[in-house]
Design an enzyme around this catalytic site. Structure first.
Site, short mmCIF file in Angstrom:
data_model
loop_
_atom_site.label_atom_id
_atom_site.label_comp_id
_atom_site.label_asym_id
_atom_site.label_seq_id
_atom_site.Cartn_x
_atom_site.Cartn_y
_atom_site.Cartn_z
N ASP A 1 32.96 37.59 45.67
CA ASP A 1 31.81 37.49 46.59
C ASP A 1 31.17 36.11 46.58
O ASP A 1 29.94 35.97 46.68
CB ASP A 1 30.77 38.58 46.26
CG ASP A 1 31.38 39.95 46.29
OD1 ASP A 1 32.19 40.22 47.18
OD2 ASP A 1 31.08 40.77 45.39
N HIS B 1 35.14 39.97 53.56
CA HIS B 1 34.71 38.62 53.93
C HIS B 1 33.76 38.72 55.10
O HIS B 1 34.05 39.40 56.08
CB HIS B 1 35.90 37.79 54.41
CG HIS B 1 36.98 37.61 53.41
ND1 HIS B 1 36.76 37.04 52.18
CD2 HIS B 1 38.29 37.90 53.44
CE1 HIS B 1 37.91 37.00 51.51
NE2 HIS B 1 38.84 37.53 52.26
P1 IMP Z 1 38.57 48.21 43.01
O1 IMP Z 1 39.38 46.95 42.99
O2 IMP Z 1 38.08 48.56 44.39
O3 IMP Z 1 39.24 49.36 42.34
O4 IMP Z 1 37.25 47.94 42.16
C1 IMP Z 1 37.28 47.62 40.78
C2 IMP Z 1 36.12 46.71 40.42
O5 IMP Z 1 36.32 45.44 41.08
C3 IMP Z 1 34.73 47.18 40.89
O6 IMP Z 1 33.76 46.73 39.96
C4 IMP Z 1 34.55 46.49 42.22
O7 IMP Z 1 33.20 46.32 42.54
C5 IMP Z 1 35.22 45.15 41.94
N1 IMP Z 1 35.75 44.53 43.15
C6 IMP Z 1 36.87 44.86 43.82
N2 IMP Z 1 37.05 44.03 44.88
C7 IMP Z 1 36.02 43.17 44.87
C8 IMP Z 1 35.66 42.05 45.69
O8 IMP Z 1 36.34 41.68 46.66
N3 IMP Z 1 34.51 41.40 45.36
C9 IMP Z 1 33.78 41.75 44.29
N4 IMP Z 1 34.06 42.77 43.49
C10 IMP Z 1 35.19 43.49 43.77
#
Ligand code: IMP
Ligand code: MG
Length: 327
Positions: free
Chosen positions: A13, A43
């Site tokens: 982010d 994004h």
């Molecule tokens: P997942 O990848 O959706 O399974 O999420 C696993 C962890 O990674 C969680 O804490 C999400 O908030 C974080 N996360 C996944 N994708 C992003 C991203 O694009 N930006 C920030 N955090 C992310």
């Protein structure tokens, strides 16, 4: 000529997509490749004329580029892909690697329980898709009829483009410390590594074509979901400073740190090997503070800070030492 990799230093982010879009505009029509895990990323890019681009599947570079491709290591949700192509991709060249694993509705369903509640997963189905991929059970993009017009061997495309002495951009998703096998925070991580090497692997690019690695450093790092976040502020303080942020994918208030941690930055630099640094959210941290931070980072790590993102809009990106980003 060669690949410029855009990688996030901390927990994502940070405005990587916006930086990649800036580079795509600044360079001579490069192919822009989306790396990273899947549709868990979000994004948002805002232009001063009111145009807004919000994507989960296409790279943020689509905001300025007419040539984008998704690497074979990235999980693809056909519905989201087709919607974003319709919205932002008219008249553009958009390719999905034929080998991309496909996110099915049942995988999204499977993330609704423990993953969403305990890990803070975005429940996009990405994690289950990548694990089923490893079990050799998924459908790939080439098995989906609606994706047929977009199929390409994007590893070949990336390598041939570099071979022909042209530039490409590789845009990451998530962030270094969400890396599955490199974070100390397991299980509070995403479903693959998110470092430079992992992103290059997602596309299948020969490492010898890497020309630049731009580490995107968010001046006030944020994190969604549980896990370690040094220098974390309280929600009230974030709100009183009017610098709150909400997740694009989930709408959750992001946890936020008052400053970067130099030890973690050192580790991120060690893992990613940046040639340049972009500092983002400088308006949140304060422009003067950000300029001091840029000098401190350059002195400390001997890596040039070439880009400053000073505000909400695409037009708020500024270069430091004009021309430096292309060297
Ligand atoms: P997942 O990848 O959706 O399974 O999420 C696993 C962890 O990674 C969680 O804490 C999400 O908030 C974080 N996360 C996944 N994708 C992003 C991203 O694009 N930006 C920030 N955090 C992310
Ligand atoms: Mg990968």
């Amino acid at each position: 000529m060669g690949a410029t990799v855009v990688v996030d230093a901390f927990w994502g982010d940070s405005g990587k997509g916006k930086i990649a879009a800036y580079l795509a505009k600044r360079m001579d029509h490069p192919w822009c490749f989306r790396a990273g895990t899947g549709t868990n990323a979000g994004h948002s890019i805002y232009f001063k004329d009111g145009r807004t681009i919000k994507t989960h599947q296409l790279p943020g570079a689509i905001a300025t580029s007419d040539k984008v491709a998704i690497g074979s290591g990235v999980a693809v949700n056909p519905k989201i892909f087709l919607k974003e192509v319709e919205e932002y991709g008219q008249g553009k060249d958009i390719f999905v690697d034929l080998r991309c694993p496909v996110i099915l509705p049942e995988y999204i369903e499977q993330e609704q329980g423990r993953l969403k509640n305990e890990i803070g997963s975005t429940a996009s189905g990405t994690g289950v898709t990548l694990s089923e991929f490893k079990l050799r059970k998924v459908k790939q993009a080439k098995d989906i009829e609606e994706l047929v017009p977009y199929l390409c061997d994007n590893a070949l495309l990336a390598n041939m483009t570099c071979e022909a002495h042209k530039d490409i951009i590789i845009e990451g998703s998530q962030g270094t410390f969400l890396s599955l096998a490199l974070s100390y925070d397991y299980p509070y991580v995403t479903s693959d590594n998110c470092t430079t090497a992992a992103l290059v692997d997602d596309v299948g690019l020969n490492w010898q074509y890497i020309k630049n690695v731009i580490l995107v450093v968010k001046t006030m790092p944020t994190r969604v979901g549980p896990g370690f976040l040094p220098h974390e502020m309280g929600a009230k303080q974030i709100q009183s400073l009017k610098i709150e942020e909400y997740g694009v994918t989930t709408g959750r208030l992001r946890r936020k740190a008052r400053q970067i941690d130099m030890g973690l930055l050192a580790e991120s630099i060690m893992l990613n090997g940046p040639t340049q640094i972009a500092l983002t959210f400088c308006d949140h941290y304060g422009i003067t503070n950000s300029l001091i931070l840029a000098d401190t980072i350059e002195d400390h790590f001997n890596i040039p800070v070439t880009i400053l993102d000073k505000g909400k809009y695409f037009e708020d990106i500024e270069e430091r030492g004009y021309g430096a980003i292309l060297e």
